[in-house]
Each structure stands twice: as structure tokens, then as C-alpha cells.
Design an enzyme around this catalytic site. Sequence first.
Site, mmCIF file in Angstrom:
data_model
loop_
_atom_site.group_PDB
_atom_site.id
_atom_site.type_symbol
_atom_site.label_atom_id
_atom_site.label_comp_id
_atom_site.label_asym_id
_atom_site.label_seq_id
_atom_site.Cartn_x
_atom_site.Cartn_y
_atom_site.Cartn_z
ATOM 1 N N THR A 161 70.705 -23.722 -4.259
ATOM 2 C CA THR A 161 70.804 -24.992 -4.996
ATOM 3 C C THR A 161 70.774 -26.042 -3.892
ATOM 4 O O THR A 161 71.340 -25.804 -2.809
ATOM 5 C CB THR A 161 72.107 -25.115 -5.816
ATOM 6 O OG1 THR A 161 73.207 -25.020 -4.928
ATOM 7 C CG2 THR A 161 72.227 -24.025 -6.882
ATOM 8 N N HIS A 162 70.138 -27.131 -4.117
ATOM 9 C CA HIS A 162 69.959 -28.175 -3.078
ATOM 10 C C HIS A 162 69.266 -27.601 -1.840
ATOM 11 O O HIS A 162 69.433 -28.116 -0.737
ATOM 12 C CB HIS A 162 71.304 -28.789 -2.672
ATOM 13 C CG HIS A 162 72.142 -29.218 -3.838
ATOM 14 N ND1 HIS A 162 72.120 -30.494 -4.347
ATOM 15 C CD2 HIS A 162 73.014 -28.515 -4.612
ATOM 16 C CE1 HIS A 162 72.944 -30.571 -5.377
ATOM 17 N NE2 HIS A 162 73.492 -29.380 -5.569
ATOM 18 N N SER A 283 42.688 -24.001 10.654
ATOM 19 C CA SER A 283 42.626 -25.382 11.114
ATOM 20 C C SER A 283 41.411 -25.539 12.021
ATOM 21 O O SER A 283 41.005 -24.596 12.688
ATOM 22 C CB SER A 283 43.911 -25.716 11.880
ATOM 23 O OG SER A 283 43.665 -26.691 12.876
ATOM 24 N N LYS A 289 46.557 -21.418 13.359
ATOM 25 C CA LYS A 289 47.028 -21.776 12.019
ATOM 26 C C LYS A 289 46.522 -20.890 10.893
ATOM 27 O O LYS A 289 45.383 -20.448 10.894
ATOM 28 C CB LYS A 289 46.629 -23.221 11.711
ATOM 29 C CG LYS A 289 47.367 -24.224 12.539
ATOM 30 C CD LYS A 289 48.805 -24.374 12.085
ATOM 31 C CE LYS A 289 49.001 -25.754 11.554
ATOM 32 N NZ LYS A 289 49.629 -25.875 10.329
ATOM 33 N N ASN A 291 47.053 -21.786 6.975
ATOM 34 C CA ASN A 291 47.687 -22.778 6.097
ATOM 35 C C ASN A 291 47.613 -22.382 4.619
ATOM 36 O O ASN A 291 46.606 -21.843 4.164
ATOM 37 C CB ASN A 291 47.006 -24.142 6.281
ATOM 38 C CG ASN A 291 47.186 -24.682 7.682
ATOM 39 O OD1 ASN A 291 48.221 -24.455 8.310
ATOM 40 N ND2 ASN A 291 46.179 -25.378 8.182
ATOM 41 N N GLU A 296 48.725 -25.595 -1.896
ATOM 42 C CA GLU A 296 48.771 -27.064 -1.842
ATOM 43 C C GLU A 296 47.788 -27.663 -2.854
ATOM 44 O O GLU A 296 48.075 -28.667 -3.499
ATOM 45 C CB GLU A 296 48.452 -27.547 -0.425
ATOM 46 C CG GLU A 296 49.565 -27.193 0.551
ATOM 47 C CD GLU A 296 49.138 -27.269 2.010
ATOM 48 O OE1 GLU A 296 48.142 -27.949 2.308
ATOM 49 O OE2 GLU A 296 49.807 -26.640 2.847
ATOM 50 N N GLN A 328 36.128 -42.293 -27.295
ATOM 51 C CA GLN A 328 35.114 -41.402 -26.738
ATOM 52 C C GLN A 328 35.587 -40.694 -25.469
ATOM 53 O O GLN A 328 35.161 -39.589 -25.170
ATOM 54 C CB GLN A 328 33.837 -42.202 -26.448
ATOM 55 C CG GLN A 328 32.697 -41.365 -25.913
ATOM 56 C CD GLN A 328 31.399 -42.159 -25.848
ATOM 57 O OE1 GLN A 328 30.719 -42.306 -26.845
ATOM 58 N NE2 GLN A 328 31.097 -42.680 -24.683
ATOM 59 N N LYS A 331 37.174 -36.719 -24.767
ATOM 60 C CA LYS A 331 36.517 -35.456 -24.361
ATOM 61 C C LYS A 331 36.573 -35.255 -22.856
ATOM 62 O O LYS A 331 36.957 -34.183 -22.374
ATOM 63 C CB LYS A 331 35.054 -35.431 -24.829
ATOM 64 C CG LYS A 331 34.826 -34.701 -26.127
ATOM 65 C CD LYS A 331 34.954 -35.554 -27.331
ATOM 66 C CE LYS A 331 34.021 -36.744 -27.291
ATOM 67 N NZ LYS A 331 34.524 -37.838 -28.177
HETATM 68 N N1 ARG Z 1 30.332 -40.157 -29.087
HETATM 69 C C1 ARG Z 1 31.306 -40.722 -30.004
HETATM 70 C C2 ARG Z 1 32.693 -40.267 -29.538
HETATM 71 O O1 ARG Z 1 32.753 -39.305 -28.848
HETATM 72 C C3 ARG Z 1 31.073 -40.187 -31.374
HETATM 73 C C4 ARG Z 1 31.629 -41.022 -32.453
HETATM 74 C C5 ARG Z 1 30.815 -42.191 -32.669
HETATM 75 N N2 ARG Z 1 31.222 -42.979 -33.793
HETATM 76 C C6 ARG Z 1 30.960 -44.281 -33.848
HETATM 77 N N3 ARG Z 1 31.408 -44.870 -34.904
HETATM 78 N N4 ARG Z 1 30.368 -44.918 -32.893
HETATM 79 O O2 ARG Z 1 33.665 -40.870 -29.849
#
Ligand code: ARG
Length: 463
Positions: A161-162, A283, A289, A291, A296, A328, A331
Site C-alpha cells: 500500500t503506498h 535503445s 537497455k 525497455n 508503456e 457524424q 463513428k
Molecule cells: N453520414 C451521416 C452520419 O454519419 C449520416 C446521417 C446523415 N443524415 C443527415 N440528415 N445529414 O451522421
Amino acid sequence: MTKNKNNQAIWGTRIQNSTSSFFQKVGNSINIDKRLYKEDIIGSIAHVEMLFKQKIISFKVKNKIIYGLNKIEKEILKNKFEFNTKHEDIHMNIEKRLFEIIGDDAGYVHTARSRNDQVITDFKIWMKSSTNKIDQNLSKIIKTILKVAEKNVETIMPGFTHLKNAQPLSLGHYLLAYVEMFSRDKKRFLKNIESLDENPLGVSALVGTSFNIDRNYTSKKLGFKKPTNNSVDTVSDRDFVLDYLYCSAVCSMHISRIAEEFIIWSSDGFGLIKLSDKVVTGSSIMPQKKNPDLLEYIRGKSGSVYGNLFTMLTILKGMPLSYFKDLQDDKEIVFKTNDTLVDCLKILDEVLNNFYPDKRKMLELANLGFITATDLADYLVKNHSMSFRNAYQKTAAIVNMAEKKKKRLEDLKIEDLNKIEPRLTKEALKVFNLKNSINSKKSYGGTAFENVRRMIKKYKRMI
Ligand code: ARG
């Protein structure tokens, strides 16, 4: 119906000037969301099958669309599909190509849907399978840890601990702590499947549709449990993204903690473990070395994963309902997170398969720092009817004495101990033994060797 001439935007009738070419360049997402092509095609096929079943489109049109979509899938698989930034995203790219392949009947595919529901349908399908892959990687790590723990039930090391020696424990027990963490990660990710299992398809742009669609049918076809309840919420909601990112952040924090632990343990100062050559780098200037770069790397990556969670939270904050272009970015954030996390899980598994505890060093360190002092305090409580606080003070005095004499507790003579507590007999000295100390921790969840063996069996049954 709007004619869809090649390379003309679908909204080209209404918007007569083309969008700023600079914005077309930066605002498109095709190079990111083309990863959803399979899900997009599956989603569109389920959609047109439903439209046909509901007598919204004809048998012939449905078949033509499905033929075209299957052809597109083959083209993409064979690297023969030309993704065009001009068509913004994967949905428009596929729809454009569908027009080229089957002609004007392609115009029926977007009946009773919008890209707003289309994109999250694809995304949720993708995220479900990503979650399952992460789950598999987590199971693999758990299995590896169990394998190492099994070999090290009786490997004694200091518990800290610590970062100061606290009480001795079994290395196996220590490693099982990470089995708990990664098991919780699995549960956390799988829990998010509940929200991923609600089908957005059919809520259309934001208010639903006047077509007589069957959302239960598409839910079933696409492997969702049920359709989402509210159309406006559906196109605005990215809670399932946040949950996924949070699960990833916590998981990468666990990865980072074990990485940090191993970096410390493998340092020259500690020397508790050795990393095999497979998991170190050298290194450019210091020839000696080795590493711990892999560790990391995964420790550092938790920073990007946390960042992704905060980026998404910030995008959503203050965004009115319903769909906005801001969304958008979800994604890219999720794909980056997935890729980083899966890489880190794989790297961690590799390190776990390629480290060796230096048992002698572990024992040596465990013998320092009066690590069994608490055992003496417990002994006094149990055998000389003292309160714990009283026993604590007596033991502290004994530790002070050992420190003054530059001796370990187990090297003290009973006569020394009796100066502080006359009732102590030679029998008491046994509590200073590391193995005895560990094996006395039989309480549920404690480090006694037999507990650790039992827990390993339990985990093995679970996995
Ligand atoms: N490529 C757009 C997105 O990923 C799709 C949805 C587009 N819808 C719109 N009303 N422009 O969000």
C-alpha cells in the site's frame, strides 16, 4: 422521381449549386464509415424485404434491389468498388452505385427510412459485433492470467500500500485481482448490448413514417430484440456510444494499471519480474537497455481512450433534438476506440505470456519492511486478550526495537520481545514466517494458498 445522374448529389434538384468543394473534402465521412458497408447492405436488404412483405414495393423491385446490393458487396470485397468522397458517406455511395447497377428502381430503397435511422442501425449492428470481439479478447486475457496464477499460487511477494511493503501475499492471488477487473469489464460491455439490441430502423428522419411498415420484422431479421420506442429519441440518442466508450475507458484503465505495475516490477530498482525479449525494445544509444515499451504503449493509450469518451460527451452536450451533423463524428470515435482497445488487449496478453517472476527477488523484498508486524498484533489479540489498538501499540514498540537493532522481526529473540510484552512465548515467533502469515489469511477472498487454488478452480468453471 428525381433522376439520379451520375455524380450529381441526390439533393441536386433542390440545391442547385454544388456544396463548397472544401467542405465536401472535409465534411465527408466515407473513408471512415465505409467500414460499415456490410451492415449497410444487410440493413437495406432487411428493409426492402419488409417493404415487400408490407406490399409497399413490388416483388420485382425488391429482387432487383437485393441483386444490386449483393453485387455491390462483391465489388467491395474484391476491391472493385470506387468509394467517392463526393457522395459523402457509405449510405449514399451504395445508393448511388445501386442506381448505376439496377437503374431507377433503386429509387425505392429509401422508402420509409432516412439516413438518420439507417446510420445508427448499421452502427449498432457493428458495435454489437465489436463488443463480442472485445469480450473474446478479455476472456483470452483472463485465461492467460489464470494460467500464470496457477503456476504461482505459492510464489510469495510483498503486497504494497503506498508502494511500501504492507503484508505478504501470493503472486497468484495478486494476479487474480486482475481477473476480477477484467471480468467486470466483460459484464459492463455485455450490459451495453441491451441498448444496442434496440432496432432504430423505421423511425425514419425523426417522426416515424406514414407507410405501413413492420419494425418487428426488421428487428428480427437484423438480430435486434425489439424496435426502439421513440422516433425523436432514436435519431438523437448516442447513449449507447457513451456507454461503449465508458466501458472502454474503464477497461483501458485496468490495462494501464497492470502495465504500470509490471513496469515498476521489471525496473532495475525492483527487479521482481523479467520480461522476455519478445516484449521489450532496445535503445539507440545505450547498448545494455531492454525497455518495457509494449507496457508503456498500452499505459499511454488509455489517455486516447479517455479522450474519446470526453470528445463524445462534449459533442452531445448542448445538442438539441434530433439529428445534427455533429453526430457524424461518433463513428470515428468508436472505431478508433475499438482499434486501440483491441490492440492493447492483444499486447497485454502477449506480455502476460512472456514475463517471468523472479521468485528469489520477490521473497527477498517480502522479507523487508517488518511486513509481518500486523500478524503479531493479531496474535496478541487472539492469545493475550488484548484490544487490537493495545496490541498495535505493543507491536509498534517491537518494530521500533527491531529497527534500532537493525534486525528483521523474525531475528529478534524472545527475550527482546518479552521486554515489551512479558507474556509472549517462543510460539509467537511463528507469526513472523511469511508462509504462515499468508496461510492464516483464510477469510473469504483472502490470500491463503488454499483460497487461491479454490478461486482459480471457480474462475475456470466460469470461463
Ligand atoms: N453520414 C451521416 C452520419 O454519419 C449520416 C446521417 C446523415 N443524415 C443527415 N440528415 N445529414 O451522421
